[in-house]
Scaffold this motif. Structure first.
Motif, PDB file in Angstrom:
ATOM      1  N   LEU A   1      93.494   7.082  80.671  1.00 23.04           N
ATOM      2  CA  LEU A   1      94.843   7.428  80.219  1.00 23.04           C
ATOM      3  C   LEU A   1      94.780   8.250  78.947  1.00 23.04           C
ATOM      4  CD1 LEU A   1      97.916   7.220  80.366  1.00 23.04           C
ATOM      5  CD2 LEU A   1      97.758   5.077  79.090  1.00 23.04           C
ATOM      6  N   ALA A   2      93.858   7.923  78.058  1.00 25.78           N
ATOM      7  CA  ALA A   2      93.800   8.565  76.740  1.00 25.78           C
ATOM      8  C   ALA A   2      92.374   8.949  76.391  1.00 25.78           C
ATOM      9  CB  ALA A   2      94.364   7.627  75.673  1.00 25.78           C
ATOM     10  N   ILE A   3      92.258   9.965  75.574  1.00 29.52           N
ATOM     11  CA  ILE A   3      90.985  10.335  74.963  1.00 29.52           C
ATOM     12  C   ILE A   3      91.143  10.124  73.465  1.00 29.52           C
ATOM     13  CG2 ILE A   3      89.295  12.133  74.544  1.00 29.52           C
ATOM     14  CD1 ILE A   3      89.389  11.175  77.426  1.00 29.52           C
ATOM     15  N   LEU A   4      90.314   9.247  72.921  1.00 25.74           N
ATOM     16  CA  LEU A   4      90.407   8.885  71.511  1.00 25.74           C
ATOM     17  C   LEU A   4      89.491   9.750  70.677  1.00 25.74           C
ATOM     18  CD1 LEU A   4      90.360   4.993  71.901  1.00 25.74           C
ATOM     19  CD2 LEU A   4      92.322   6.557  71.967  1.00 25.74           C
ATOM     20  N   ALA A   5      89.703   9.719  69.367  1.00 28.31           N
ATOM     21  CA  ALA A   5      88.839  10.450  68.450  1.00 28.31           C
ATOM     22  C   ALA A   5      87.388  10.047  68.697  1.00 28.31           C
ATOM     23  CB  ALA A   5      89.248  10.159  67.010  1.00 28.31           C
TER      24      ALA A   5
ATOM     25  N   THR B   1      91.522   0.635  64.232  1.00 31.21           N
ATOM     26  CA  THR B   1      92.591   1.613  64.318  1.00 31.21           C
ATOM     27  C   THR B   1      92.074   2.797  65.117  1.00 31.21           C
ATOM     28  OG1 THR B   1      91.894   2.562  62.194  1.00 31.21           O
ATOM     29  CG2 THR B   1      93.634   0.905  62.135  1.00 31.21           C
ATOM     30  N   VAL B   2      92.973   3.433  65.843  1.00 32.80           N
ATOM     31  CA  VAL B   2      92.560   4.533  66.720  1.00 32.80           C
ATOM     32  C   VAL B   2      93.566   5.668  66.625  1.00 32.80           C
ATOM     33  CG1 VAL B   2      91.371   3.023  68.354  1.00 32.80           C
ATOM     34  CG2 VAL B   2      93.789   3.560  68.716  1.00 32.80           C
ATOM     35  N   SER B   3      93.126   6.837  67.038  1.00 35.58           N
ATOM     36  CA  SER B   3      93.998   7.991  67.225  1.00 35.58           C
ATOM     37  C   SER B   3      93.484   8.757  68.427  1.00 35.58           C
ATOM     38  CB  SER B   3      94.030   8.886  65.979  1.00 35.58           C
ATOM     39  OG  SER B   3      92.731   9.400  65.708  1.00 35.58           O
ATOM     40  N   GLY B   4      94.341   9.508  69.067  1.00 33.19           N
ATOM     41  CA  GLY B   4      93.896  10.239  70.242  1.00 33.19           C
ATOM     42  C   GLY B   4      95.037  10.979  70.892  1.00 33.19           C
ATOM     43  N   GLU B   5      94.852  11.270  72.181  1.00 36.00           N
ATOM     44  CA  GLU B   5      95.852  12.012  72.945  1.00 36.00           C
ATOM     45  C   GLU B   5      96.010  11.387  74.313  1.00 36.00           C
ATOM     46  OE1 GLU B   5      95.905  16.321  75.007  1.00 36.00           O
ATOM     47  OE2 GLU B   5      95.889  16.407  72.805  1.00 36.00           O
TER      48      GLU B   5
ATOM     49  N   ARG C   1      86.082   9.332  72.962  1.00 34.06           N
ATOM     50  CA  ARG C   1      85.974   8.050  73.649  1.00 34.06           C
ATOM     51  C   ARG C   1      87.165   7.869  74.583  1.00 34.06           C
ATOM     52  NH1 ARG C   1      87.316   2.604  72.311  1.00 34.06           N
ATOM     53  NH2 ARG C   1      88.169   3.260  70.285  1.00 34.06           N
ATOM     54  N   ALA C   2      86.878   7.516  75.826  1.00 33.74           N
ATOM     55  CA  ALA C   2      87.935   7.328  76.818  1.00 33.74           C
ATOM     56  C   ALA C   2      88.578   5.958  76.662  1.00 33.74           C
ATOM     57  CB  ALA C   2      87.369   7.491  78.226  1.00 33.74           C
ATOM     58  N   ASP C   3      89.873   5.907  76.924  1.00 33.87           N
ATOM     59  CA  ASP C   3      90.602   4.629  76.891  1.00 33.87           C
ATOM     60  C   ASP C   3      91.480   4.521  78.116  1.00 33.87           C
ATOM     61  OD1 ASP C   3      92.095   2.245  75.596  1.00 33.87           O
ATOM     62  OD2 ASP C   3      93.691   3.688  76.051  1.00 33.87           O
TER      63      ASP C   3
END
Length: 484
Positions: A403-407, A375-379, A410-412
């Motif tokens: 596209l996203a920076i996760l908690a 599970t992940v969360s981010g912006e 971590r880049a995604d």
């Protein structure tokens, strides 16, 4: 400790939804209930907090029961992939692959895993609500069965059979099931219920009585057609049959139907937007030129699906869409397809090899045996989100921004310089109200800004209310140890 199993006269009779509605109705009564499906075959899956995966339907049923997801809720998950094989997931983790030739023999060895999960759930709640798979009338599959009567007999749980009146022939399907199954299996079935009824149930009174008389089973009610089902996450491939509308004036989002499409419920939040039309594009149909956004969905066999995409000519449509200034979003396998290359040196999906991607993102992917489940969360796009990752392979971004920076910083994913091509490994992005509004704004459309999770929860309560009004729930409970 008790169990009740709902089986169906065939696939897509509504077993998953009825189990979800019953879980919510019983939870509303103050009971602690847990869902269970011994064996599921689906490429739509969810990640548990412990880092395993279960079928998407069991995740919805857990939500209905107000219970955290657990791998015991779906101990055996088969995920079809290329070359007539399925990835075998046991207790949430990959245990290899099964082919059509060795599946029957292999499943016999899985019954202890299934029973261990069921007994653990049984010890934790008042009632386990069990969903069957397919139909017990498939007597050619009865030997070694762990999904229907094989499980029901081993666990000694009462079974109620669901018939779908909307597809027609419901009397024959229920009475016919009674006629073809073994007498001991028939004795395990204690009753039936009718699902998806449209119109006045009084008109079916004689048919209802005929089923009871000819089968010897008691009826537990007639459940009317429920519009709330359309607001629940898509689990079955039947949703893919929805055709492309025309002339709606809405923002058109197009998603090609790949042979091994996975987790297409990612699109559900967009489908619920009043200003958006989501078109699932079947083989043989071009991607509409008027689409504002093309979504490349998840895939259980990325390289095979990419080859299929090219054979359909969809790659030409996608590149033309890009040249016209359109937006593209790739999720999981779709993200991998957007890159420069996809390599499978170990033959994870089939024969070892490498193929060119669509070349719209400066990333490369190498498939491998390790599976990311978390599970992940981010912006992303200036908005927060929660979701999950479920993929095999490592993707390397060679230039550009994530596209996203996760908690955990971590880049995604990746995006191109103009932020018109977006790729991510995160399922669930579009459930974020703020992120979805940002995306639609870029497409020139307004968002209703509905809370997708609240909408799903309200639909479950609506479904539970229909269950209470139309089914003999007290009678169903009386079948179990709770009523003895």
């Amino acid at each position: 400790m008790a169990g009740l199993m709902l089986q169906g006269t065939g696939s897509d009779v509504g077993k998953s939804v009825v189990v979800a509605g019953l879980c919510r109705a019983l939870s509303n009564r103050g009971l602690k209930v847990l869902p269970f499906k011994p064996q599921n075959m689906s490429n739509n899956a969810a990640v548990t907090p412990g880092g395993g995966e279960i079928g998407r339907a069991q995740a919805l049923q857990a939500l209905a029961a107000r219970a955290p997801l657990h791998v015991d809720m779906n101990p055996v998950l088969l995920k079809p992939q290329a070359d007539r094989t399925s990835q075998l997931v046991v207790h949430g983790q990959v245990r290899g692959t099964l082919g059509s030739a060795n599946f029957r023999e292999a499943r016999r060895s899985l019954l202890p895993d299934v029973m261990a999960s069921y007994r653990r759930l049984e010890a934790r709640c008042d009632l386990v609500v069990v969903e069957g798979a397919g139909s017990p009338a498939e007597i050619n599959l009865r030997a070694g069965d762990i999904a229907n009567m094989g499980f029901a007999r081993e666990a000694d749980v009462p079974v109620v059979l669901i018939g779908d009146i909307d597809r027609g022939g419901v009397i024959a399907s229920l009475v016919g099931t009674r006629a073809v199954i073994e007498p001991d299996d028939a004795a395990q079935i204690r009753g039936f219920l009718i699902n998806k009824f449209r119109g006045d149930p009084a008109l079916f009174a004689d048919g209802y009585a005929a089923i009871a008389q000819r089968s010897g089973w008691r009826g537990y009610g007639v459940l009317p057609w429920q519009s709330a089902v359309g607001r629940l996450p898509s689990e079955d491939a039947v949703v893919l049959e929805r055709g492309l509308g025309g002339g709606s004036g809405k923002c058109l989002v197009a998603c090609p139907i790949l042979p091994r499409i996975a987790n297409f419920d990612d699109l559900d939040p967009l489908r619920q937007e009043s200003g958006v039309e989501v078109a699932m594009i079947p083989p043989g149909t071009p991607i509409p030129a008027e689409a504002a956004l093309i979504v490349l969905p998840g895939s259980k066999a990325t390289m095979a699906d990419l080859a299929f995409l090219r054979a359909e000519g969809w790659d030409i449509d996608i590149l033309a869409h890009y040249r016209r200034g359109g937006m593209i979003l790739g999720i999981c396998g779709g993200f991998q397809m957007l890159g420069r290359t996809i390599a499978d040196p170990q033959g994870i999906e089939g024969q070892p090899g490498e193929m060119a991607g669509l070349g719209l993102l400066d990333v490369t992917t190498v498939l491998g045996p390790a599976k990311a489940l978390r599970t992940v969360s981010g912006e992303a796009m200036g908005a927060g989100f929660e979701g999950y990752e479920m993929h095999m392979g490592v993707t390397t971004r060679h230039s550009g921004a994530p596209l996203a920076i996760l908690a955990g910083d971590r880049a995604d994913g990746a995006r191109d310089a103009g932020a018109r091509v977006l790729g991510t490994y995160c399922h669930g992005l579009l459930a974020s109200t703020d992120l979805r509004a940002q995306l639609l704004a870029r497409l020139g459309a307004a968002s209703d800004r509905r809370d997708h999770h609240a909408e799903v929860d309200a639909a479950l309560d609506e479904l539970a209310g229909a269950m209470e009004a139309n089914l003999d729930i007290d009678g169903l409970l009386a079948l179990t140890e709770m009523g003895r």
